[in-house]
Design an enzyme around this catalytic site. Structure first.
Site, PDB file in Angstrom:
ATOM      1  N   ARG A  34      25.097  32.147 -20.385  1.00  0.00           N
ATOM      2  CA  ARG A  34      25.317  30.771 -20.850  1.00  0.00           C
ATOM      3  C   ARG A  34      26.494  30.648 -21.796  1.00  0.00           C
ATOM      4  NH1 ARG A  34      19.512  30.191 -23.308  1.00  0.00           N
ATOM      5  NH2 ARG A  34      20.222  32.295 -23.843  1.00  0.00           N
ATOM      6  N   ARG A  35      26.954  31.772 -22.379  1.00  0.00           N
ATOM      7  CA  ARG A  35      28.016  31.683 -23.396  1.00  0.00           C
ATOM      8  C   ARG A  35      29.388  31.926 -22.774  1.00  0.00           C
ATOM      9  NH1 ARG A  35      24.887  35.320 -27.773  1.00  0.00           N
ATOM     10  NH2 ARG A  35      24.065  36.176 -25.833  1.00  0.00           N
ATOM     11  N   VAL A  61      19.972  30.472 -16.120  1.00  0.00           N
ATOM     12  CA  VAL A  61      19.133  30.862 -14.973  1.00  0.00           C
ATOM     13  C   VAL A  61      17.885  29.988 -14.842  1.00  0.00           C
ATOM     14  CG1 VAL A  61      19.897  33.290 -14.842  1.00  0.00           C
ATOM     15  CG2 VAL A  61      17.903  32.699 -16.251  1.00  0.00           C
ATOM     16  N   TYR A 153       5.239  37.625 -23.495  1.00  0.00           N
ATOM     17  CA  TYR A 153       6.384  38.439 -23.072  1.00  0.00           C
ATOM     18  C   TYR A 153       5.897  39.550 -22.137  1.00  0.00           C
ATOM     19  CZ  TYR A 153      10.384  41.589 -23.063  1.00  0.00           C
ATOM     20  OH  TYR A 153      11.418  42.394 -22.649  1.00  0.00           O
ATOM     21  N   LYS A 157       6.874  40.328 -18.120  1.00  0.00           N
ATOM     22  CA  LYS A 157       7.439  41.581 -17.622  1.00  0.00           C
ATOM     23  C   LYS A 157       6.484  42.263 -16.628  1.00  0.00           C
ATOM     24  CE  LYS A 157      11.501  41.412 -19.467  1.00  0.00           C
ATOM     25  NZ  LYS A 157      12.727  41.407 -18.649  1.00  0.00           N
ATOM     26  N   GLY A 184      12.087  50.977 -22.882  1.00  0.00           N
ATOM     27  CA  GLY A 184      11.350  50.768 -24.133  1.00  0.00           C
ATOM     28  C   GLY A 184      12.302  50.159 -25.150  1.00  0.00           C
ATOM     29  N   VAL A 186      15.349  49.358 -27.109  1.00  0.00           N
ATOM     30  CA  VAL A 186      16.799  49.449 -26.943  1.00  0.00           C
ATOM     31  C   VAL A 186      17.440  48.531 -27.986  1.00  0.00           C
ATOM     32  CG1 VAL A 186      18.714  49.250 -25.318  1.00  0.00           C
ATOM     33  CG2 VAL A 186      16.383  49.597 -24.444  1.00  0.00           C
ATOM     34  N   GLU A 189      20.808  42.623 -28.930  1.00  0.00           N
ATOM     35  CA  GLU A 189      20.503  41.365 -29.648  1.00  0.00           C
ATOM     36  C   GLU A 189      19.072  40.890 -29.362  1.00  0.00           C
ATOM     37  OE1 GLU A 189      23.657  38.498 -28.900  1.00  0.00           O
ATOM     38  OE2 GLU A 189      25.169  40.023 -29.286  1.00  0.00           O
ATOM     39  N   PHE A 190      18.346  41.696 -28.584  1.00  0.00           N
ATOM     40  CA  PHE A 190      16.988  41.333 -28.145  1.00  0.00           C
ATOM     41  C   PHE A 190      16.086  40.891 -29.309  1.00  0.00           C
ATOM     42  CE2 PHE A 190      12.582  42.687 -27.380  1.00  0.00           C
ATOM     43  CZ  PHE A 190      12.294  42.075 -26.175  1.00  0.00           C
TER      44      PHE A 190
HETATM   45  P1  NDP Z   1      20.325  40.632 -25.263  1.00  0.00           P
HETATM   46  O1  NDP Z   1      19.731  39.516 -26.057  1.00  0.00           O
HETATM   47  O2  NDP Z   1      21.358  41.463 -25.925  1.00  0.00           O
HETATM   48  O3  NDP Z   1      20.901  40.073 -23.880  1.00  0.00           O
HETATM   49  C1  NDP Z   1      20.193  39.124 -23.129  1.00  0.00           C
HETATM   50  C2  NDP Z   1      21.101  38.538 -22.069  1.00  0.00           C
HETATM   51  O4  NDP Z   1      20.333  37.602 -21.289  1.00  0.00           O
HETATM   52  C3  NDP Z   1      22.270  37.766 -22.656  1.00  0.00           C
HETATM   53  O5  NDP Z   1      23.440  38.067 -21.939  1.00  0.00           O
HETATM   54  C4  NDP Z   1      21.893  36.307 -22.459  1.00  0.00           C
HETATM   55  O6  NDP Z   1      23.060  35.529 -22.232  1.00  0.00           O
HETATM   56  C5  NDP Z   1      21.065  36.392 -21.171  1.00  0.00           C
HETATM   57  N1  NDP Z   1      20.175  35.246 -21.054  1.00  0.00           N
HETATM   58  C6  NDP Z   1      19.098  34.943 -21.816  1.00  0.00           C
HETATM   59  N2  NDP Z   1      18.579  33.774 -21.438  1.00  0.00           N
HETATM   60  C7  NDP Z   1      19.364  33.309 -20.411  1.00  0.00           C
HETATM   61  C8  NDP Z   1      19.349  32.129 -19.626  1.00  0.00           C
HETATM   62  N3  NDP Z   1      18.418  31.180 -19.795  1.00  0.00           N
HETATM   63  N4  NDP Z   1      20.289  31.985 -18.668  1.00  0.00           N
HETATM   64  C9  NDP Z   1      21.229  32.938 -18.492  1.00  0.00           C
HETATM   65  N5  NDP Z   1      21.293  34.076 -19.195  1.00  0.00           N
HETATM   66  C10 NDP Z   1      20.374  34.239 -20.166  1.00  0.00           C
HETATM   67  O7  NDP Z   1      19.094  41.539 -24.825  1.00  0.00           O
HETATM   68  P2  NDP Z   1      18.988  42.846 -23.884  1.00  0.00           P
HETATM   69  O8  NDP Z   1      20.292  43.257 -23.376  1.00  0.00           O
HETATM   70  O9  NDP Z   1      18.173  43.822 -24.628  1.00  0.00           O
HETATM   71  O10 NDP Z   1      18.072  42.246 -22.726  1.00  0.00           O
HETATM   72  C11 NDP Z   1      18.399  42.338 -21.350  1.00  0.00           C
HETATM   73  C12 NDP Z   1      17.114  42.471 -20.555  1.00  0.00           C
HETATM   74  O11 NDP Z   1      16.486  43.701 -20.918  1.00  0.00           O
HETATM   75  C13 NDP Z   1      16.076  41.382 -20.808  1.00  0.00           C
HETATM   76  O12 NDP Z   1      15.490  41.045 -19.571  1.00  0.00           O
HETATM   77  C14 NDP Z   1      15.052  42.064 -21.713  1.00  0.00           C
HETATM   78  O13 NDP Z   1      13.778  41.494 -21.583  1.00  0.00           O
HETATM   79  C15 NDP Z   1      15.115  43.476 -21.161  1.00  0.00           C
HETATM   80  N6  NDP Z   1      14.619  44.515 -22.018  1.00  0.00           N
HETATM   81  C16 NDP Z   1      15.159  44.719 -23.266  1.00  0.00           C
HETATM   82  C17 NDP Z   1      14.687  45.752 -24.071  1.00  0.00           C
HETATM   83  C18 NDP Z   1      15.180  45.984 -25.454  1.00  0.00           C
HETATM   84  O14 NDP Z   1      14.472  46.667 -26.240  1.00  0.00           O
HETATM   85  N7  NDP Z   1      16.324  45.483 -25.856  1.00  0.00           N
HETATM   86  C19 NDP Z   1      13.664  46.670 -23.567  1.00  0.00           C
HETATM   87  C20 NDP Z   1      13.142  46.343 -22.264  1.00  0.00           C
HETATM   88  C21 NDP Z   1      13.648  45.333 -21.517  1.00  0.00           C
HETATM   89  P3  NDP Z   1      23.351  34.077 -22.843  1.00  0.00           P
HETATM   90  O15 NDP Z   1      22.613  33.972 -24.130  1.00  0.00           O
HETATM   91  O16 NDP Z   1      24.845  34.023 -22.976  1.00  0.00           O
HETATM   92  O17 NDP Z   1      22.851  33.141 -21.792  1.00  0.00           O
HETATM   93  C1  8X3 Z   2      11.525  45.075 -24.750  1.00  0.00           C
HETATM   94  C2  8X3 Z   2      10.870  46.258 -25.357  1.00  0.00           C
HETATM   95  O1  8X3 Z   2       8.855  47.023 -26.695  1.00  0.00           O
HETATM   96  O2  8X3 Z   2      10.129  45.156 -27.565  1.00  0.00           O
HETATM   97  O3  8X3 Z   2      11.002  44.780 -23.505  1.00  0.00           O
HETATM   98  O4  8X3 Z   2       8.727  44.865 -25.657  1.00  0.00           O
HETATM   99  S1  8X3 Z   2       9.577  45.780 -26.372  1.00  0.00           S
END
Ligand code: NDP
Ligand code: 8X3
Length: 252
Positions: A34-35, A61, A153, A157, A184, A186, A189-190
């Site tokens: 989105r950014r 999305v 959440y 998943k 797990g 990571v 910015e999550f």
């Molecule tokens: P980030 O927040 O760093 O990245 C998330 C990405 O998702 C951004 O690029 C964001 O882009 C995009 N996004 C979120 N909402 C939307 C939307 N509505 N439409 C389009 N794009 C969207 O987090 P991660 O890289 O950690 O997360 C990536 C994936 O990995 C996710 O599915 C997360 O659930 C999963 N995950 C993460 C873990 C972790 O510990 N970090 C562990 C397990 C799974 P923008 O805001 O520009 O739209």
């Molecule tokens: C992201 C990992 O452990 O924060 O899916 O749910 S956790």
């Protein structure tokens, strides 16, 4: 001929790291999120560092007509999608079910489940037409088991995990691979997103042990995508050494 990957959520974290590793390995990349400013910056970087062709597409999305419009707009070589990385996703909030915020729940369900489905529905006909393709879904350890306060959440998943297995069956006759990746902890910015911008609370999630990085996950994604044609990686669970499962973490 170079291959193409479409990455959802390439503006940050795992998706952004994946864009870099695929560009370094001679792929052309469709980056989405989105950014717009971040998409443009990343596109410039990939073009100049890796000589990659990059197509930035800015959409949410959760908006099914925007998803359909953007995928339908792909022309020429870009309409061939060899790999779809369904990565866009988020956690919003962390608390008991009885105090849950409905807006948080809808955001997670709409993004992690419905958004992934909209993109998959739009892209699979392009793959089926060629009897070839690879869908890689970023699920989570939260899709393998639940943890306290993770409720919605974790449910989203678990849905991604189930969809990966379902897609693998449905797409088998069409020669399309489906890989589920379940990371797990990571550091991306999550957690800042999960805690609605509270950076201090987010930083605490990753203190006292060495978390995985986005590059670690991108490396695993690349491993799955670079196997020979006869070899399908079904599922990968990836944790830091300090993490035994979705809720047992050894911190200093
Ligand atoms: P980030 O927040 O760093 O990245 C998330 C990405 O998702 C951004 O690029 C964001 O882009 C995009 N996004 C979120 N909402 C939307 C939307 N509505 N439409 C389009 N794009 C969207 O987090 P991660 O890289 O950690 O997360 C990536 C994936 O990995 C996710 O599915 C997360 O659930 C999963 N995950 C993460 C873990 C972790 O510990 N970090 C562990 C397990 C799974 P923008 O805001 O520009 O739209
Ligand atoms: C992201 C990992 O452990 O924060 O899916 O749910 S956790």
């Amino acid at each position: 001929m170079k291959k193409n990957i479409l990455i959802t959520g390439a503006t940050s974290g795992i998706g952004e790291a994946a864009a870099r590793i695929f560009a370094a390995n001679n792929y052309n990349i469709i980056i989405t999120g989105r950014r717009q400013d971040r998409l443009e910056k990343l596109a410039e970087e990939l073009r100049s560092n890796h000589n990659a062709e990059v197509l930035p597409l800015c959409f949410d999305v959760r908006d099914k007509s925007e998803v359909q419009k953007n995928i339908a707009s792909l022309q020429g070589n870009w309409a061939t999608i060899d790999v779809l990385l369904n990565n866009a996703g988020l956690a919003s909030g962390l608390g008991p079910i009885q105090g849950g915020e409905l807006d948080d729940w809808e955001k997670m369900i709409d993004t992690n489940i419905k958004g992934l489905l909209y993109v998959t529905r739009a892209v699979t006909p392009l793959m089926i037409a060629r009897n070839s393709g690879h869908i890689i879904n970023i699920a989570s350890v939260a899709g393998k088991e639940v943890y306290p306060n993770g409720n919605v959440y974790c449910a989203t998943k678990h849905a991604v995990d189930a969809l990966s297995r379902s897609m693998r069956i449905d797409l088998l006759p069409h020669g399309i691979k489906v890989t589920n990746i379940a990371p797990g902890l990571v550091e991306t910015e999550f957690s800042v997103v999960r805690f609605h911008g509270d950076k201090e609370r987010a930083d605490n999630v990753y203190k006292g042990y060495q978390p995985l990085t986005a590059d670690d996950i991108a490396d695993a994604i690349w491993y799955a995508a670079s196997r020979p044609a006869h070899f399908c990686v079904n599922d990968m669970v990836l944790t830091p050494l300090a993490q035994a499962n979705a809720y047992v973490v050894k911190k200093d």
